[in-house]
Write a protein that holds these residues in place. Structure first.
Motif, PDB file in Angstrom:
ATOM      1  N   ARG A 141       0.836  -1.210   0.000  1.00 41.60           N
ATOM      2  CA  ARG A 141       0.000   0.000   0.000  1.00 41.60           C
ATOM      3  C   ARG A 141       0.866   1.254   0.000  1.00 41.60           C
ATOM      4  O   ARG A 141       0.652   2.168  -0.791  1.00 41.60           O
ATOM      5  CB  ARG A 141      -0.904   0.001   1.242  1.00 41.60           C
ATOM      6  CG  ARG A 141      -1.743   1.273   1.363  1.00 41.60           C
ATOM      7  CD  ARG A 141      -2.403   1.442   2.723  1.00 41.60           C
ATOM      8  NE  ARG A 141      -1.439   1.937   3.695  1.00 41.60           N
ATOM      9  CZ  ARG A 141      -1.247   1.421   4.896  1.00 41.60           C
ATOM     10  NH1 ARG A 141      -1.933   0.378   5.297  1.00 41.60           N
ATOM     11  NH2 ARG A 141      -0.360   1.942   5.708  1.00 41.60           N
ATOM     12  N   ILE A 142       1.847   1.291   0.862  1.00 38.27           N
ATOM     13  CA  ILE A 142       2.687   2.480   0.991  1.00 38.27           C
ATOM     14  C   ILE A 142       3.543   2.671  -0.250  1.00 38.27           C
ATOM     15  O   ILE A 142       3.722   3.795  -0.726  1.00 38.27           O
ATOM     16  CB  ILE A 142       3.537   2.387   2.274  1.00 38.27           C
ATOM     17  CG1 ILE A 142       2.604   2.384   3.484  1.00 38.27           C
ATOM     18  CG2 ILE A 142       4.543   3.517   2.370  1.00 38.27           C
ATOM     19  CD1 ILE A 142       3.250   1.950   4.769  1.00 38.27           C
ATOM     20  N   ALA A 143       4.041   1.584  -0.802  1.00 37.98           N
ATOM     21  CA  ALA A 143       4.842   1.667  -2.032  1.00 37.98           C
ATOM     22  C   ALA A 143       4.008   2.258  -3.163  1.00 37.98           C
ATOM     23  O   ALA A 143       4.474   3.114  -3.919  1.00 37.98           O
ATOM     24  CB  ALA A 143       5.364   0.290  -2.419  1.00 37.98           C
ATOM     25  N   SER A 144       2.755   1.839  -3.260  1.00 36.57           N
ATOM     26  CA  SER A 144       1.868   2.342  -4.299  1.00 36.57           C
ATOM     27  C   SER A 144       1.558   3.821  -4.112  1.00 36.57           C
ATOM     28  O   SER A 144       1.614   4.604  -5.057  1.00 36.57           O
ATOM     29  CB  SER A 144       0.570   1.529  -4.292  1.00 36.57           C
ATOM     30  OG  SER A 144      -0.373   2.074  -5.172  1.00 36.57           O
ATOM     31  N   VAL A 145       1.241   4.214  -2.900  1.00 34.24           N
ATOM     32  CA  VAL A 145       0.876   5.609  -2.622  1.00 34.24           C
ATOM     33  C   VAL A 145       2.062   6.549  -2.784  1.00 34.24           C
ATOM     34  O   VAL A 145       1.935   7.632  -3.339  1.00 34.24           O
ATOM     35  CB  VAL A 145       0.278   5.735  -1.197  1.00 34.24           C
ATOM     36  CG1 VAL A 145       0.114   7.184  -0.789  1.00 34.24           C
ATOM     37  CG2 VAL A 145      -1.046   5.007  -1.107  1.00 34.24           C
ATOM     38  N   ARG A 146       3.227   6.133  -2.328  1.00 27.72           N
ATOM     39  CA  ARG A 146       4.407   7.003  -2.347  1.00 27.72           C
ATOM     40  C   ARG A 146       5.251   6.860  -3.616  1.00 27.72           C
ATOM     41  O   ARG A 146       6.158   7.657  -3.832  1.00 27.72           O
ATOM     42  CB  ARG A 146       5.278   6.719  -1.131  1.00 27.72           C
ATOM     43  CG  ARG A 146       4.667   7.251   0.160  1.00 27.72           C
ATOM     44  CD  ARG A 146       5.652   7.107   1.294  1.00 27.72           C
ATOM     45  NE  ARG A 146       5.132   7.669   2.514  1.00 27.72           N
ATOM     46  CZ  ARG A 146       5.640   8.721   3.146  1.00 27.72           C
ATOM     47  NH1 ARG A 146       6.694   9.325   2.659  1.00 27.72           N
ATOM     48  NH2 ARG A 146       5.107   9.155   4.257  1.00 27.72           N
ATOM     49  N   GLY A 147       4.992   5.839  -4.397  1.00 30.70           N
ATOM     50  CA  GLY A 147       5.813   5.631  -5.582  1.00 30.70           C
ATOM     51  C   GLY A 147       7.229   5.182  -5.249  1.00 30.70           C
ATOM     52  O   GLY A 147       8.177   5.553  -5.931  1.00 30.70           O
ATOM     53  N   ILE A 148       7.355   4.420  -4.182  1.00 30.96           N
ATOM     54  CA  ILE A 148       8.649   3.895  -3.740  1.00 30.96           C
ATOM     55  C   ILE A 148       8.631   2.385  -3.964  1.00 30.96           C
ATOM     56  O   ILE A 148       7.588   1.751  -3.833  1.00 30.96           O
ATOM     57  CB  ILE A 148       8.870   4.192  -2.231  1.00 30.96           C
ATOM     58  CG1 ILE A 148       8.860   5.699  -1.976  1.00 30.96           C
ATOM     59  CG2 ILE A 148      10.167   3.590  -1.731  1.00 30.96           C
ATOM     60  CD1 ILE A 148       8.894   6.078  -0.514  1.00 30.96           C
ATOM     61  N   SER A 149       9.775   1.816  -4.256  1.00 30.54           N
ATOM     62  CA  SER A 149       9.814   0.372  -4.475  1.00 30.54           C
ATOM     63  C   SER A 149       9.554  -0.382  -3.171  1.00 30.54           C
ATOM     64  O   SER A 149       9.956   0.046  -2.087  1.00 30.54           O
ATOM     65  CB  SER A 149      11.165  -0.054  -5.052  1.00 30.54           C
ATOM     66  OG  SER A 149      12.163   0.014  -4.052  1.00 30.54           O
ATOM     67  N   ALA A 150       8.879  -1.512  -3.305  1.00 28.20           N
ATOM     68  CA  ALA A 150       8.590  -2.357  -2.146  1.00 28.20           C
ATOM     69  C   ALA A 150       9.888  -2.862  -1.515  1.00 28.20           C
ATOM     70  O   ALA A 150       9.970  -3.018  -0.296  1.00 28.20           O
ATOM     71  CB  ALA A 150       7.698  -3.525  -2.554  1.00 28.20           C
ATOM     72  N   GLU A 151      10.896  -3.102  -2.339  1.00 31.70           N
ATOM     73  CA  GLU A 151      12.180  -3.570  -1.817  1.00 31.70           C
ATOM     74  C   GLU A 151      12.798  -2.532  -0.880  1.00 31.70           C
ATOM     75  O   GLU A 151      13.338  -2.863   0.176  1.00 31.70           O
ATOM     76  CB  GLU A 151      13.160  -3.891  -2.959  1.00 31.70           C
ATOM     77  CG  GLU A 151      12.754  -5.065  -3.820  1.00 31.70           C
ATOM     78  CD  GLU A 151      11.684  -4.715  -4.860  1.00 31.70           C
ATOM     79  OE1 GLU A 151      11.539  -3.530  -5.237  1.00 31.70           O
ATOM     80  OE2 GLU A 151      10.962  -5.640  -5.278  1.00 31.70           O
ATOM     81  N   MET A 152      12.717  -1.262  -1.275  1.00 29.10           N
ATOM     82  CA  MET A 152      13.272  -0.197  -0.452  1.00 29.10           C
ATOM     83  C   MET A 152      12.510  -0.106   0.882  1.00 29.10           C
ATOM     84  O   MET A 152      13.117   0.069   1.942  1.00 29.10           O
ATOM     85  CB  MET A 152      13.200   1.144  -1.181  1.00 29.10           C
ATOM     86  CG  MET A 152      13.826   2.289  -0.400  1.00 29.10           C
ATOM     87  SD  MET A 152      13.686   3.882  -1.251  1.00 29.10           S
ATOM     88  CE  MET A 152      14.938   3.679  -2.508  1.00 29.10           C
ATOM     89  N   LEU A 153      11.194  -0.262   0.830  1.00 29.35           N
ATOM     90  CA  LEU A 153      10.397  -0.202   2.058  1.00 29.35           C
ATOM     91  C   LEU A 153      10.659  -1.408   2.954  1.00 29.35           C
ATOM     92  O   LEU A 153      10.721  -1.267   4.178  1.00 29.35           O
ATOM     93  CB  LEU A 153       8.914  -0.094   1.724  1.00 29.35           C
ATOM     94  CG  LEU A 153       8.474   1.248   1.143  1.00 29.35           C
ATOM     95  CD1 LEU A 153       7.010   1.206   0.730  1.00 29.35           C
ATOM     96  CD2 LEU A 153       8.724   2.372   2.121  1.00 29.35           C
ATOM     97  N   ASN A 154      10.807  -2.585   2.351  1.00 28.71           N
ATOM     98  CA  ASN A 154      11.132  -3.768   3.152  1.00 28.71           C
ATOM     99  C   ASN A 154      12.487  -3.603   3.829  1.00 28.71           C
ATOM    100  O   ASN A 154      12.666  -4.001   4.982  1.00 28.71           O
ATOM    101  CB  ASN A 154      11.112  -5.031   2.290  1.00 28.71           C
ATOM    102  CG  ASN A 154       9.710  -5.546   2.070  1.00 28.71           C
ATOM    103  OD1 ASN A 154       8.908  -5.600   2.994  1.00 28.71           O
ATOM    104  ND2 ASN A 154       9.414  -5.924   0.844  1.00 28.71           N
ATOM    105  N   GLN A 155      13.426  -3.000   3.123  1.00 27.46           N
ATOM    106  CA  GLN A 155      14.750  -2.740   3.708  1.00 27.46           C
ATOM    107  C   GLN A 155      14.632  -1.745   4.859  1.00 27.46           C
ATOM    108  O   GLN A 155      15.273  -1.910   5.897  1.00 27.46           O
ATOM    109  CB  GLN A 155      15.699  -2.201   2.640  1.00 27.46           C
ATOM    110  CG  GLN A 155      17.092  -1.923   3.152  1.00 27.46           C
ATOM    111  CD  GLN A 155      18.007  -1.367   2.058  1.00 27.46           C
ATOM    112  OE1 GLN A 155      17.644  -1.296   0.897  1.00 27.46           O
ATOM    113  NE2 GLN A 155      19.189  -0.965   2.460  1.00 27.46           N
ATOM    114  N   LEU A 156      13.779  -0.727   4.696  1.00 28.10           N
ATOM    115  CA  LEU A 156      13.567   0.250   5.757  1.00 28.10           C
ATOM    116  C   LEU A 156      12.972  -0.419   6.999  1.00 28.10           C
ATOM    117  O   LEU A 156      13.391  -0.146   8.123  1.00 28.10           O
ATOM    118  CB  LEU A 156      12.642   1.365   5.262  1.00 28.10           C
ATOM    119  CG  LEU A 156      12.463   2.564   6.179  1.00 28.10           C
ATOM    120  CD1 LEU A 156      13.762   3.354   6.291  1.00 28.10           C
ATOM    121  CD2 LEU A 156      11.346   3.457   5.664  1.00 28.10           C
ATOM    122  N   VAL A 157      12.017  -1.319   6.791  1.00 26.14           N
ATOM    123  CA  VAL A 157      11.428  -2.063   7.913  1.00 26.14           C
ATOM    124  C   VAL A 157      12.517  -2.895   8.598  1.00 26.14           C
ATOM    125  O   VAL A 157      12.615  -2.920   9.825  1.00 26.14           O
ATOM    126  CB  VAL A 157      10.253  -2.948   7.454  1.00 26.14           C
ATOM    127  CG1 VAL A 157       9.814  -3.894   8.569  1.00 26.14           C
ATOM    128  CG2 VAL A 157       9.081  -2.095   6.991  1.00 26.14           C
TER     129      VAL A 157
END
Length: 187
Positions: A141-157
């Motif tokens: 959801r956040i990747a879609s809304v922000r236009g950020i890759s899911a991989e980058m968000l998973n790394q942030l988590v």
């Protein structure tokens, strides 16, 4: 009888001094060594305090990771659980409403995959942490809304996942406030 009263009075006075004066002062001194010097760990953005790391906060925008629901609407002065059991019809309605809301905002997620902590409040109603799984289920959801890759968000988590105490005690957790602050700092 005097042989018993005099030692009892002395012991009472000694314990009164130790437990009501010395012990609190020692604990206050130890607290000064903790993050926030015993006043709580604040989270700052551009020099402004945006919250406390140990108190849950509500995030309502789809661009942020959701916190664990609160039975007290995140009011730290009224920390409490709902005191409703898992078979209480009112409680079941609240949980079902949270499930429905989560699924509306995360359409690719199956109901069976939603971690319980995303739809049930903690005992204090102020839990600031989620499990890594509860954070990662929100990544799409956040990747879609922000236009950020899911991989980058998973790394942030992963970067904001705190392991068990001494590697043994308790689960791995992610502080939602710190994670959302880091999310806003991504370029």
């Amino acid at each position: 009888m005097k042989n018993h009263i005099s030692p009892a009075i002395r012991l009472t006075l000694v314990l009164l001094v130790v437990l009501s004066i010395i012990y609190p002062l020692v604990i206050a001194g130890v607290a000064r060594l903790a993050p926030g010097e015993g006043k709580g760990e604040t989270v700052n953005v551009n020099g402004k305090v945006v919250g406390y790391a140990l108190v849950g906060q509500k995030f309502t925008e789809d661009r942020y990771f959701d916190s664990r629901p609160s039975a007290v609407e995140y009011n730290a002065a009224g920390s409490a659980g709902s005191n409703k059991g898992p078979s209480n019809p009112d409680y079941l309605k609240v949980v079902q409403a949270r499930i429905d809301t989560f699924m509306v905002h995360n359409p690719g997620v199956k109901k069976a995959d939603i971690p319980a902590e995303l739809v049930t409040a903690s005992g204090s109603g102020l839990d600031p942490d989620l499990s890594p799984a509860a954070a990662k289920i929100q990544v799409a959801r956040i990747a879609s809304v922000r236009g950020i890759s899911a991989e980058m968000l998973n790394q942030l988590v992963d970067e904001h996942t705190k392991g068990p105490l001494v590697g043994l005690f308790g689960p791995s957790t992610v502080n939602v406030l710190k994670l959302n602050v880091a999310l806003d700092e991504l370029k």
